[in-house]
Write an enzyme that holds these catalytic residues in place. Structure first.
Site, short mmCIF file in Angstrom:
data_model
loop_
_atom_site.label_atom_id
_atom_site.label_comp_id
_atom_site.label_asym_id
_atom_site.label_seq_id
_atom_site.Cartn_x
_atom_site.Cartn_y
_atom_site.Cartn_z
N ASN A 79 -8.88 58.88 48.06
CA ASN A 79 -9.34 59.29 49.14
C ASN A 79 -9.17 58.44 50.44
O ASN A 79 -8.51 57.40 50.41
CB ASN A 79 -10.74 59.90 48.88
N ASP A 99 -11.30 68.95 40.12
CA ASP A 99 -11.84 67.47 40.77
C ASP A 99 -11.90 67.61 42.07
O ASP A 99 -12.62 67.14 42.97
CB ASP A 99 -11.13 66.39 40.13
#
Length: 351
Positions: A37, A226
């Site tokens: 991320n 996810d």
């Protein structure tokens, strides 16, 4: 060694990367920016995908270890998986695993993931996962074949494995029947409500998502699940978020090439520092008029909110509005308290 406890099936670490009949790895992969991320933490879905690929290799190899009809192992369930330590860009993931039990038609695989900082040499255990696979015939992927047995060094290992098998089989069936609802969008939702953060992703299943035999890799589905759960968590708290754990992921049916899948996520419960998100996967066989839309997979993901320094932050409290939302909140609270009590029990010093 990998495969300890299974007679004649050992793998020695440090003698080169090679694979035994019942073991996989250690297999190393460096984590790149695409795997993480914006804060540099590796996506939980990336780790889950690596775990599933290891499990699929081990179980497929074992199921083809005897003469007979050729098959491929399909993922049926992943037990609860905790993310014990975050993994970052530039670290190396070491994935290894072993077969720990076989029933007539299924294989239990345990996979470990270690992260290595190649600058310092420090290694940390990030994940321990248990997965269940079933062998499907290459001639007819709707046909489940028998699994070659393994030899146990102790009778207790087989008995313990049988108990785990019966428990997961029962829970998988119960989950399938209670997952009939659909997540519907709501116009102009209020902040901190279920509707405000709920999210969906629609994906056309292409060849790159599938095995050579035309159905989706379990790891691909888990990575998409996810991703949706992460969007829900980020929308709710508007901070950096990471996957803390995943409750059992149940795969109720195969997803074939050409299907359109809808991955939907909604917040079910918040504690002071964690969020539980339910994720549902529905498959629509648009090229096959004979089959209706069906529930393919389901799971609960737990996320935590982190500061820029990587410290846990308080989570905005969820505001359930409808009776169904309030019911799901209480069910989530029960799962949270049960797991908290289990962790506290494991942390207590032994007398």
């Amino acid at each position: 060694g990998i495969g300890a406890g299974l007679q004649g099936r050992r793998l020695v670490w440090g003698q080169g990367d090679w694979v035994s009949e019942l073991g996989f790895g250690p297999h190393a992969l460096i984590m790149r920016p695409d795997d993480a991320n914006v804060a540099g933490n590796v996506h939980g879905g990336t780790v889950l995908k690596m775990i599933e690929e290891a499990g699929a290799i081990i179980s497929t190899r074992h199921c083809n270890s005897q003469n007979g009809e050729r098959c491929v192992a399909a993922l049926a369930r992943v037990e609860r998986t905790d993310f014990l330590s975050p993994m970052c860009i530039g670290e190396v993931a070491h994935v290894s695993g072993e077969i720990t039990y076989t029933s007539k038609h299924s294989v239990e695989v345990q996979v470990n993931v270690m992260s290595e900082n190649i600058l310092t040499g420090i290694k940390k255990l990030t994940n321990k996962a248990t997965l269940w696979y079933v062998p499907l015939s290459l001639k007819n992927v709707d046909k489940v074949l028998e699994v070659p047995p393994v030899v146990y060094s102790r009778q207790e290992q087989e008995e313990e494995g049988r108990k785990r098998y019966e428990a997961q089989k029962l829970e998988r069936m119960e989950t399938k029947w209670r997952n009939g609802d659909i997540i519907q969008p709501v116009m102009n939702p209020e902040p901190n409500t279920v509707s405000y953060s709920q999210s969906s992703l629609i994906h056309l299943v292409g060849p790159s998502d599938c095995t050579l035999h035309g159905f989706v890799h379990g790891g691909v589905t888990m990575k998409l699940m996810d991703e949706v759960a992460g969007i829900v968590a980020a929308r709710h708290c508007k901070t950096n978020i990471v996957t803390a754990s995943v409750d059992a992921i149940n795969f109720h049916d195969k997803i074939r090439k050409g299907c359109v899948i809808t991955i939907s996520g909604r917040m079910t419960f918040t504690s002071n520092k964690s969020m539980e998100i339910e994720v549902l996967v529905d498959a629509d066989p648009v090229v096959d008029n004979s089959q209706k839309r069906y529930r393919a997979a389901s799971a609960f993901f737990t996320y935590v909110s982190l500061s820029q320094e990587g410290k846990p932050l308080p989570v905005p409290q969820l505001v359930p509005e409808t009776e169904d939302e309030k019911k799901r909140f209480e069910e989530g609270k029960g799962r949270y308290l049960q797991m908290k009590a289990k962790r506290q029990g494991q942390a207590e010093p032994q007398a």
